[in-house]
Structure formats: C-alpha cells, structure tokens
Motif scaffolding. Structure first.
Motif, PDB file in Angstrom:
ATOM      1  N   LYS A 124       0.731  -1.203   0.075  1.00  0.00           N
ATOM      2  CA  LYS A 124       0.100  -0.068  -0.083  1.00  0.00           C
ATOM      3  C   LYS A 124       0.760   1.249  -0.026  1.00  0.00           C
ATOM      4  CE  LYS A 124      -0.595   0.309   4.895  1.00  0.00           C
ATOM      5  NZ  LYS A 124      -1.871   0.159   5.945  1.00  0.00           N
ATOM      6  N   THR A 127      -0.460   6.833  -4.682  1.00  0.00           N
ATOM      7  CA  THR A 127      -0.399   5.271  -4.282  1.00  0.00           C
ATOM      8  C   THR A 127      -1.955   5.024  -4.407  1.00  0.00           C
ATOM      9  OG1 THR A 127      -1.136   5.854  -1.958  1.00  0.00           O
ATOM     10  CG2 THR A 127       1.253   5.580  -2.591  1.00  0.00           C
ATOM     11  N   TYR A 128      -1.910   3.631  -4.670  1.00  0.00           N
ATOM     12  CA  TYR A 128      -3.554   3.059  -4.620  1.00  0.00           C
ATOM     13  C   TYR A 128      -3.955   2.584  -3.574  1.00  0.00           C
ATOM     14  CZ  TYR A 128      -2.797   3.180  -9.795  1.00  0.00           C
ATOM     15  OH  TYR A 128      -2.554   3.615 -11.267  1.00  0.00           O
ATOM     16  N   SER A 129      -5.248   2.745  -3.115  1.00  0.00           N
ATOM     17  CA  SER A 129      -5.977   2.107  -1.937  1.00  0.00           C
ATOM     18  C   SER A 129      -6.436   0.542  -2.452  1.00  0.00           C
ATOM     19  CB  SER A 129      -7.221   2.906  -1.942  1.00  0.00           C
ATOM     20  OG  SER A 129      -8.202   3.015  -2.772  1.00  0.00           O
ATOM     21  N   GLU A 183      -6.941   6.055  -6.614  1.00  0.00           N
ATOM     22  CA  GLU A 183      -5.570   6.962  -6.352  1.00  0.00           C
ATOM     23  C   GLU A 183      -5.655   7.707  -5.041  1.00  0.00           C
ATOM     24  OE1 GLU A 183      -4.600   9.163  -9.811  1.00  0.00           O
ATOM     25  OE2 GLU A 183      -3.736   7.323 -10.930  1.00  0.00           O
ATOM     26  N   LYS A 184      -4.661   7.609  -4.246  1.00  0.00           N
ATOM     27  CA  LYS A 184      -4.712   8.486  -3.157  1.00  0.00           C
ATOM     28  C   LYS A 184      -3.315   9.463  -3.313  1.00  0.00           C
ATOM     29  CE  LYS A 184      -4.767   6.171   0.812  1.00  0.00           C
ATOM     30  NZ  LYS A 184      -4.472   5.239   1.647  1.00  0.00           N
ATOM     31  N   ARG A 185      -3.409  10.674  -3.044  1.00  0.00           N
ATOM     32  CA  ARG A 185      -2.242  11.786  -3.172  1.00  0.00           C
ATOM     33  C   ARG A 185      -1.958  12.175  -1.774  1.00  0.00           C
ATOM     34  NH1 ARG A 185      -2.360  14.154  -8.142  1.00  0.00           N
ATOM     35  NH2 ARG A 185      -3.711  13.562  -9.551  1.00  0.00           N
ATOM     36  N   THR A 186      -0.639  12.149  -1.841  1.00  0.00           N
ATOM     37  CA  THR A 186      -0.158  12.711  -0.232  1.00  0.00           C
ATOM     38  C   THR A 186       0.643  13.833  -0.956  1.00  0.00           C
ATOM     39  OG1 THR A 186      -0.102  10.407   0.418  1.00  0.00           O
ATOM     40  CG2 THR A 186       1.132  12.110   1.711  1.00  0.00           C
ATOM     41  N   ARG A 244       3.112   8.384   6.925  1.00  0.00           N
ATOM     42  CA  ARG A 244       2.770   7.619   6.020  1.00  0.00           C
ATOM     43  C   ARG A 244       4.173   6.951   5.471  1.00  0.00           C
ATOM     44  NH1 ARG A 244      -1.195   8.432   1.742  1.00  0.00           N
ATOM     45  NH2 ARG A 244      -0.686   6.287   1.679  1.00  0.00           N
TER      46      ARG A 244
END
Length: 132
Positions: A41, A60-62, A67-70, A94
């Motif tokens: 993850k 990243t991918y959930s 798509e998850k942006r940090t 994270r």
C-alpha cells in the motif's frame, strides 16, 4: 474453482468436507489480495516534484484501486533509523516505498531523501535542530 471441482466429480460426497474445502479455497481467495495490499500500500506509483515550493505529490493506490495523493514537503521526509523491507521513508507519518533506480536523475532521489544536505562529523551537531 470449488464449484468446478464439485461439478466434475472430483469433489467428495460428504457435506462437511465440501464446506471445509470451499471454506479453505475461499479463505485464500480473499486473503491473498488483502495481504498483498497491506504489503504494497505504500508503493509510490508516481511522484511529482514542484521545484518552486519544494513540495512533492506521491500517488499510491488504495485497496479499491483508487488513487490516493499525499502532498508533503521535503522537510517532512523522515528516513527510518532501521531499514524496513517495504519502507524507503516516511512522509507525514505514512510509509512510502520508492525505487531509486527509477529516478532519471540521481540528484532528484538524493534531494528527496535529504542526502544533499550538508553534514558534519561533530557529535555536538547531532543534537542541534536542522535549520534547512
């Protein structure tokens, strides 16, 4: 797969053994993707860098492939004291995993990890807060 095996006659006639067999197959069918997601993850698929603000955006991918942006600053990067298997650094608490070989310019990776900062071998400098 359990349905195919039961319909072809390879399965057993006992209902208890059929339930146990289907349960074991179903358990591993659903457990494997969950375990793979927990392990990977933090893998960064894409990483963008804004040079003016020195901000990074990691994609990243959930678990549902969303798509998850940090968004984080280079000063938010913390390198773990002990090397971890699936963690290159922490950004905003994270864990992130990047492959250094995929950076076209090695200086970009060095800047992300903070390796381009000046360092000293003086022990007193270790206790001082970082001013960069």
């Amino acid at each position: 797969m359990p349905y195919v095996l039961l319909k072809t006659g390879i399965g057993v006639n006992s209902l208890a053994l059929q339930v146990a067999f289907c349960g074991v197959i179903g358990f591993f069918t659903f457990l494997t993707p969950v375990l793979l997601h927990l392990i990977t993850k933090g893998y960064v698929v894409r990483l963008y860098h804004n040079k003016e603000t020195d901000m990074y955006t990691a994609i990243t991918y959930s678990a549902l492939l969303v798509e998850k942006r940090t968004v984080f600053h280079q000063s938010d990067v913390v390198i773990p004291d002990v090397s971890r298997m699936f963690t290159s650094f922490y950004a905003k608490k994270r864990s992130m995993l990047v492959n250094p070989m995929l950076f076209p310019l090695p200086h970009d990776y060095n800047h992300l990890m903070g390796y381009d900062r000046p360092f000293s071998f003086d022990i007193d400098d270790l206790n001082k807060p970082d001013k960069s």
